[in-house]
Write an enzyme that holds these catalytic residues in place. Sequence first.
Site, PDB file in Angstrom:
ATOM      1  N   GLY A   1      18.941  53.958 -15.937  1.00 43.67           N
ATOM      2  CA  GLY A   1      17.722  54.201 -16.687  1.00 43.67           C
ATOM      3  C   GLY A   1      16.913  52.928 -16.843  1.00 43.67           C
ATOM      4  O   GLY A   1      15.777  52.952 -17.302  1.00 43.67           O
TER       5      GLY A   1
ATOM      6  N   ARG B   1      10.101  36.044 -13.064  1.00 42.38           N
ATOM      7  CA  ARG B   1       9.057  36.968 -12.617  1.00 42.38           C
ATOM      8  C   ARG B   1       9.377  38.379 -13.091  1.00 42.38           C
ATOM      9  O   ARG B   1      10.540  38.801 -13.050  1.00 42.38           O
ATOM     10  CB  ARG B   1       8.985  36.953 -11.084  1.00 42.38           C
ATOM     11  CG  ARG B   1       7.813  37.732 -10.525  1.00 42.38           C
ATOM     12  CD  ARG B   1       7.724  37.556  -9.020  1.00 42.38           C
ATOM     13  NE  ARG B   1       8.595  38.457  -8.293  1.00 42.38           N
ATOM     14  CZ  ARG B   1       8.209  39.655  -7.837  1.00 42.38           C
ATOM     15  NH1 ARG B   1       6.982  40.076  -8.034  1.00 42.38           N
ATOM     16  NH2 ARG B   1       9.056  40.411  -7.170  1.00 42.38           N
TER      17      ARG B   1
ATOM     18  N   GLU C   1      19.605  42.503 -21.203  1.00 43.02           N
ATOM     19  CA  GLU C   1      20.397  42.062 -22.350  1.00 43.02           C
ATOM     20  C   GLU C   1      19.553  41.239 -23.327  1.00 43.02           C
ATOM     21  O   GLU C   1      19.640  41.406 -24.537  1.00 43.02           O
ATOM     22  CB  GLU C   1      21.571  41.186 -21.883  1.00 43.02           C
ATOM     23  CG  GLU C   1      22.443  41.807 -20.810  1.00 43.02           C
ATOM     24  CD  GLU C   1      23.554  42.702 -21.349  1.00 43.02           C
ATOM     25  OE1 GLU C   1      23.577  42.968 -22.561  1.00 43.02           O
ATOM     26  OE2 GLU C   1      24.385  43.131 -20.536  1.00 43.02           O
TER      27      GLU C   1
HETATM   28 MO1  MOS Z   1      26.310  45.520 -20.084  1.00 42.75          MO
HETATM   29  S1  MOS Z   1      26.963  45.498 -22.026  1.00 42.75           S
HETATM   30  O1  MOS Z   1      27.074  44.089 -19.585  1.00 42.75           O
HETATM   31  O2  MOS Z   1      26.910  46.882 -19.342  1.00 42.75           O
END
Ligand code: MOS
Length: 724
Positions: free
Chosen positions: A463, A614, A691
């Site tokens: 996703g 980028r 992340e």
């Molecule tokens: Mo992500 S928490 O490293 O799948």
Amino acid sequence: MKNPDLRRVDAHEKVTGTARYGADRVPDDLAYAMFAPATIGKGRTLSIDTAAAEAVPGVRLVLTRFTEDELRGPGFLMGGGFAFQSLQPLLSDVVAYRGQPIALVVADTPVAATEAAELVRARYETEPFAVGLDDEGATSVLQEEVLPWFPDVKVGDAESAYAASPVQIDETYVHPAQHQVPMELMSSVVEWRGDRLVVHESTQNAGALRHGVAAQLNLDPADVEVISPYVGGGFGSRNALQPHIGPLALAARRLMRPVKLVVPRPQTFHTGSFRPVSRHRIRLGADSSGRLLAALHDAEHQTSRHDLYPAMFTEMTSRLYAVPNFGGRQRLVQTDVQTPGFMRAPMEGPASFAFESAIDALAYATGQDPVELRLANDTATDPVTGLPFSSRHLAQCLTRGAERFGWDKRDPRPGSMRAADGSLVGMGVAVGGHPVLVAPAVARMSAAADGRVTVSVDGHEMGQGIRSAIALLVAEDLGVPVRDVVVRVGDTRFAPQHLTAGAWGTATALPAVHKALGELRKHLGTGDTGTVDVAATVRATGGGSPEVEVTSVGPGQPPEMLDRSRAGLFSAAGPVFPDFTAFSWVAHFVEVRIEATTRRISVPRALCVADCGRVASPVTAASQVRGGVVWGISQALRESSEVDGRFGGFLNTTLEEYPFAVNADIQEIDFDFIDEPDLLLNDLGVKGLGEVTMIGAAAAVANAVFHATGQRQNQLPIRIEHVM
Ligand code: MOS
């Protein structure tokens, strides 16, 4: 946007329901499985009574035990194996934690399987257990003693420098355990086609699934196919082999029927990994102007008895600022739970909540503006190694964010700002970083006489938009319409499929695809750049479908990384760049309102400014940011997996009882990207994004709550009772 015809290449499939997820396969003669979970906190089964379950009409199998010959242990992903934990249910009478499966039922219908699973009865011998960090029986080990390859970060003499610092902050923060609760339930369809095992499962790691189940069942990995074109949310919960696959495959072989398992939501709180509870003592030493002289980060986090899930909190906190003396110390606390694992911003989320809350406290202790204090402690070099950062635009994230957010309208005095309705108003800031992780990747690319270009590459579509980023890159490079680019990811039939996680998916796949584009151009004789008339060129080369294959191994990746990832083993953490340190960076600004009488906390607006190199796919990158901020708000104000020393396991295992942010909790989310390519990392200049967008968001909320109330928040989630 450079290419206006690109939104999300799979948007149509998703909204029309034609995207196929793990449980969407319904092969002929399908049977349905269900686990019966253990109901004690720890111990062993003395006997398991399956008679009532077997008597349910439609039940075909009730399995309680496999032999080691049939089913080997899968090994722990972070310990050289394949699975989220080393413990394989149904191999012994041991009950390591409440919720561990003790029997597998297979029936003609899901209803029969569910009914029968509820009728499985066990007699147990119970043992004392620990589920919290401070429970009796929880045992603590120093990480670098048990996992020397995860050493603590130590720079200079932090204890002495802290002791000598004129200003000292010493605070301890607790981050609760949490579960990923992706929208798509954990689900698998397992079928044998002759001697070949075909697994349909939404996974982030089709390679580990393939090689892991092959090792468990003594199969040739070439005889295992894993098909996972879409994932309905991973967030770390699907990043390894699940120990249910082996039992399902054995059941399917015994019945000579395909078998499907959809793990019910309450069971997912015990059948997969979770974010462990962690505690962080942060000590900051500074001069009277707020210049950092020392930082100490002592962290403890929970792991299981059977596996050591490593802590990596200080990797980031040691690099946020120019701290000349840093002392990290990480401890693992072994408790009676399934093995915890990665959940979005796995280490940096909790670590940034703690560290950035302490930085805010330092700003107040020294009378500095929280943005200015951060800017004054910025660093161009990695304080741990002395190497430069490949790119670091964190100061720009802060200054651009402060301007865009209207930080200058903030009265710094806690409790000083009010909205028209009397609500307390608070504004908070926090920053975050995430190491740039990349893995080797294989890309295959072919061009066809109908003008279509097909790309198969390492990567899973959770996703986050990896398919869109790949399609856009190919379309722009060759000058072909996006609709003529076919992207195959998450499918071991077309390319090896190493783990997609740690925000390395796009940063790993795109350089491989870029390299394959160069090869394809050579193959087609089209020159290095410029628009290609694919159909005409392929016809001119004789009309076949020319295919190229490339392996992309980026800088800092030793050759054994490629071997490991080809074998389905964990290999991405730790590209070691000899000349620089690479992180993505982010700054979050948050406004909170606290209703005057009920003390209900809301977040009317948030702003995230990210430095991810980028921006490879603007539309999906924007979604990544929104998702990260939504989850940061959820982390700050909602989520907690509750334990109770009387029962073991986790208690709030439904969506009614595990609250997380919903639409009504989310108001304005603004964002901006620095969008400066990081060309030291790869030709395209991309870094990770997924992340980092969450990192620091919860700290910004907590700091805003302090600004609104004058009450520091050293625990999450922040609830009404914490702001009374
Ligand atoms: Mo992500 S928490 O490293 O799948």
